[in-house]
Design an enzyme around this catalytic site. Structure first.
Site, mmCIF file in Angstrom:
data_model
loop_
_atom_site.group_PDB
_atom_site.id
_atom_site.type_symbol
_atom_site.label_atom_id
_atom_site.label_comp_id
_atom_site.label_asym_id
_atom_site.label_seq_id
_atom_site.Cartn_x
_atom_site.Cartn_y
_atom_site.Cartn_z
ATOM 1 N N LYS A 177 0.886 -1.178 0.000
ATOM 2 C CA LYS A 177 0.000 0.000 0.000
ATOM 3 C C LYS A 177 0.916 1.218 0.000
ATOM 4 C CE LYS A 177 -1.929 3.017 1.868
ATOM 5 N NZ LYS A 177 -1.767 4.435 1.446
ATOM 6 N N GLU A 252 9.523 1.542 11.049
ATOM 7 C CA GLU A 252 10.586 2.553 10.878
ATOM 8 C C GLU A 252 9.880 3.904 10.903
ATOM 9 O OE1 GLU A 252 12.306 5.352 9.665
ATOM 10 O OE2 GLU A 252 12.640 4.473 7.672
ATOM 11 N N CYS A 286 13.713 10.371 6.754
ATOM 12 C CA CYS A 286 13.582 9.851 8.118
ATOM 13 C C CYS A 286 14.878 10.048 8.887
ATOM 14 C CB CYS A 286 13.158 8.395 8.105
ATOM 15 S SG CYS A 286 13.950 7.433 6.825
ATOM 16 N N GLU A 385 10.055 15.803 15.216
ATOM 17 C CA GLU A 385 10.415 15.735 13.804
ATOM 18 C C GLU A 385 9.627 16.796 13.022
ATOM 19 O OE1 GLU A 385 11.332 12.069 11.001
ATOM 20 O OE2 GLU A 385 9.215 12.149 11.464
HETATM 21 O O1 TXE Z 1 2.403 9.910 7.703
HETATM 22 P P1 TXE Z 1 1.618 8.560 7.893
HETATM 23 P P2 TXE Z 1 1.973 11.307 7.020
HETATM 24 C C1 TXE Z 1 6.390 11.525 9.501
HETATM 25 C C2 TXE Z 1 6.796 12.969 9.237
HETATM 26 C C3 TXE Z 1 5.546 13.546 8.652
HETATM 27 C C4 TXE Z 1 4.487 12.839 9.466
HETATM 28 C C5 TXE Z 1 3.106 12.791 8.863
HETATM 29 O O2 TXE Z 1 7.124 13.601 10.451
HETATM 30 O O3 TXE Z 1 5.482 14.946 8.816
HETATM 31 O O4 TXE Z 1 4.986 11.521 9.596
HETATM 32 O O5 TXE Z 1 3.142 12.252 7.540
HETATM 33 C C6 TXE Z 1 -0.324 5.125 5.593
HETATM 34 N N1 TXE Z 1 -3.370 2.407 8.695
HETATM 35 N N2 TXE Z 1 6.820 10.630 8.431
HETATM 36 O O6 TXE Z 1 0.672 11.780 7.547
HETATM 37 O O7 TXE Z 1 0.193 8.789 8.241
HETATM 38 C C7 TXE Z 1 -0.295 6.261 4.593
HETATM 39 O O8 TXE Z 1 -1.273 6.050 3.589
HETATM 40 C C8 TXE Z 1 -2.443 1.989 7.822
HETATM 41 C C9 TXE Z 1 8.080 9.973 8.624
HETATM 42 O O9 TXE Z 1 2.059 11.175 5.559
HETATM 43 O O10 TXE Z 1 2.406 7.753 8.861
HETATM 44 C C10 TXE Z 1 1.130 6.149 4.075
HETATM 45 O O11 TXE Z 1 1.211 5.100 3.124
HETATM 46 N N3 TXE Z 1 -1.709 2.826 7.072
HETATM 47 C C11 TXE Z 1 8.375 8.967 7.611
HETATM 48 C C12 TXE Z 1 1.923 5.761 5.333
HETATM 49 O O12 TXE Z 1 0.951 5.199 6.220
HETATM 50 C C13 TXE Z 1 -1.923 4.147 7.214
HETATM 51 C C14 TXE Z 1 7.768 9.019 6.291
HETATM 52 C C15 TXE Z 1 2.625 6.914 6.052
HETATM 53 O O13 TXE Z 1 1.661 7.880 6.440
HETATM 54 C C16 TXE Z 1 -2.870 4.644 8.123
HETATM 55 C C17 TXE Z 1 6.500 9.723 6.251
HETATM 56 C C18 TXE Z 1 -3.613 3.714 8.886
HETATM 57 N N4 TXE Z 1 -4.536 4.087 9.767
HETATM 58 C C19 TXE Z 1 6.082 10.511 7.282
HETATM 59 N N5 TXE Z 1 -2.863 6.004 8.065
HETATM 60 C C20 TXE Z 1 9.663 8.214 7.704
HETATM 61 N N6 TXE Z 1 9.846 7.400 8.741
HETATM 62 O O14 TXE Z 1 10.486 8.325 6.812
HETATM 63 C C21 TXE Z 1 -1.921 6.347 7.155
HETATM 64 N N7 TXE Z 1 -1.371 5.224 6.625
#
Ligand code: TXE
Length: 483
Positions: A177, A252, A286, A385
């Site tokens: 996904k 992660e 990240c 972050e």
């Molecule tokens: O993240 P989400 P978001 C951090 C970074 C950023 C913040 C928010 O600080 O500002 O997160 O970003 C999926 N069940 N990182 O809102 O929600 C979503 O569709 C299952 C750090 O974009 O964590 C996407 O594929 N999946 C980071 C993925 O989760 C769900 C990279 C990440 O989205 C879900 C990105 C649910 N309930 C953001 N809700 C890193 N570690 O590199 C969302 N998703």
């Protein structure tokens, strides 16, 4: 045709499949703010279908392949990705806003992940264990079965590569996904896998929203392992959903990674690395080096040199290939603005900032890089972050204070230490509480071969390198009593 330039469907069983509910989602170009494509809005029904396809492949043609044959397929996929690197880079650059040269590097990294795991596939084996007389005991590494992969938008190709490459090499069938903001390069990469002969169902991609398709994947009882990269909050939600069906998880979850610069450091070598570690991918990395700690004797001169570099940085459309592209979306831009207004309200001194080029479209999600000094350890800019090009700098007087500041956040993903003192290098390598420590360099998440993952709020489990293969397998112990 597997790939349509304007409307993108799911990829299930080596076919393009429209959304179960018939709905689509707009794809926005962060450089312009304009919609340029549509993706399928995945539902629980689509996830069901993808999991069933993966299960059938695992029980059928894919599951019967030898490790060597799996490796050969990954190798052919690596070659196809490399041959299409420009096309993949173009797609990902428009989808995420990252400058073209970064997107091209990511496409090459994707090929490199498949190459690495192609070579590793038939080198993963168990052990024999000395036991009581009359017994032979051995361990067998077996795939989990069907693995789920929830991929974020910041490095779609790299994170897909490290996770799916290792899972397939170990013999799992995958359901992916991607993030709703960035799936196009992955759909294209999947069609390349089909073109080199990956059996149908071994790899499936369902696009859609996190709380819908993502949540359905995490909850699905047919998923045997989940790897998730994203925010700490969503990671928790995924782990809780997975726990309901006893599904192991690798998380992660980002970080607030420090780099420590001692007075004896090679500052000329450190400077470009300190800057790049926070501006790469517009700070949406990240492992971004978002905090810099500097020994007092060189604090002011180092700040001056950092300021000079920050002032020269330019942000603009991805196609202009400048130092920074735009942020990925309006939500991320608003998040960075919130942090910056908190900094202003808290009296945190702004040391320097770069510029947004004049011809950057007004509707794009741009943010100039920002350098902040004397950031208090209690401020959220030191603790949380940002995921934007904002560098927080603070001074320290001795090793104990440096260590307390470096370790004093909820995260622990990556850390860097710059010093010529060998004893100090080892002390910090040991005492920094993080999944990776770099000495006199800073990897910023690079290194296909290097195990990667965090401690504390940065998550658990390891991706990348050979270590990832252990995570994508389960160990069976076989005790044979033969007398
Ligand atoms: O993240 P989400 P978001 C951090 C970074 C950023 C913040 C928010 O600080 O500002 O997160 O970003 C999926 N069940 N990182 O809102 O929600 C979503 O569709 C299952 C750090 O974009 O964590 C996407 O594929 N999946 C980071 C993925 O989760 C769900 C990279 C990440 O989205 C879900 C990105 C649910 N309930 C953001 N809700 C890193 N570690 O590199 C969302 N998703």
């Amino acid at each position: 045709m597997l790939h349509n330039p304007m409307r993108f469907a799911h990829f299930i069983d080596n076919e393009t499949v429209p959304a179960d509910g018939g709905e689509s989602l707009p794809v926005v170009d962060p450089s312009t703010g304009a919609v340029f494509a549509q993706i399928a809005r995945g539902t629980a029904g689509d996830i069901d279908r993808a999991v069933a396809a993966a299960r059938a492949a695992y029980r059928g043609p894919w599951g019967r392949l030898s490790a060597t044959e799996r490796g050969r397929l990954l190798r052919r996929w690596a070659d196809a990705v490399e041959a299409h690197a420009d096309e993949l880079a173009q797609l990902e650059s428009q989808d995420t806003g990252k400058p073209l040269k970064q997107a091209r590097a990511d496409a090459i990294a994707l090929a490199r992940y498949f190459e690495f795991y192609a070579g590793a596939a038939d080198k993963l084996h168990g052990q024999t264990i000395p036991y009581q007389d009359g017994y032979t005991v051995l361990t067998i590494r077996e795939p989990h079965g069907v693995t789920g992969h929830i991929v974020p938008w910041n490095y779609p190709m790299q994170i897909f590569g490290r996770s799916v490459g290792a899972a397939l090499a170990a013999g799992n069938a995958c359901v992916v996904k991607p993030a709703e903001d960035a799936c196009l390069s992955l759909l294209r990469a999947a069609s390349l896998a089909a073109s080199v002969g990956l059996p149908a169902g071994a790899l499936n991609i369902v696009t859609g929203l996190g709380p819908e398709a993502g949540q359905a994947l995490a909850e699905h009882p047919g998923i045997d392992h989940i790897s998730f990269t994203g925010s700490t909050e969503t990671g928790k939600r995924v782990a809780i959903a997975a726990a309901q069906h006893h599904c192991p998880v690798t998380l992660e979850l980002g970080g607030k990674s420090p780099q420590l610069v001692f007075a004896d450091a090679d500052v000329d070598a450190a400077l470009p690395v300190l800057v790049n570690a926070i501006i790469q991918n517009c700070g949406q990395t990240c492992s971004a080096g978002s905090r810099v700690l500097v020994e007092r004797a060189i604090y002011e001169p180092l700040l001056d040199r950092l300021a000079e570099r920050f002032a020269a940085l330019r942000a603009g459309p991805a196609s202009m290939d400048l130092d920074l592209g735009p942020l990925v979306n309006r939500k991320q831009q608003q998040r960075v603005w919130d942090f910056l207004s908190d900094a202003q309200a808290g009296g945190v001194p702004l040391m320097a900032q770069g510029e947004i080029v004049e011809d950057a479209p007004a509707e794009g999600f741009y943010q100039a890089p920002v350098l902040l000094r004397d950031v208090p350890a209690s401020h959220r800019l030191w603790q949380d972050e940002v995921f934007g090009p904002v560098l927080a700098v603070q001074v320290f007087d001795d090793e104990d204070e440096a260590l307390a500041l470096a370790n004093g956040t909820a995260y622990g993903l990556v850390a860097g230490v710059w010093t010529r003192d060998g004893g100090r290098q080892m002390r910090f390598a040991r005492r920094l509480h993080s999944g990776q420590v770099f000495v006199n360099n800073y990897g910023a998440g690079g290194g296909v071969e290097l195990p990667f993952g965090g401690v504390k709020a940065s998550g658990y489990g390891r991706e990348k390198g050979f270590e990832a293969l252990y995570g994508f397998t389960t160990l069976k112990t076989v005790a044979i009593r033969h007398g």
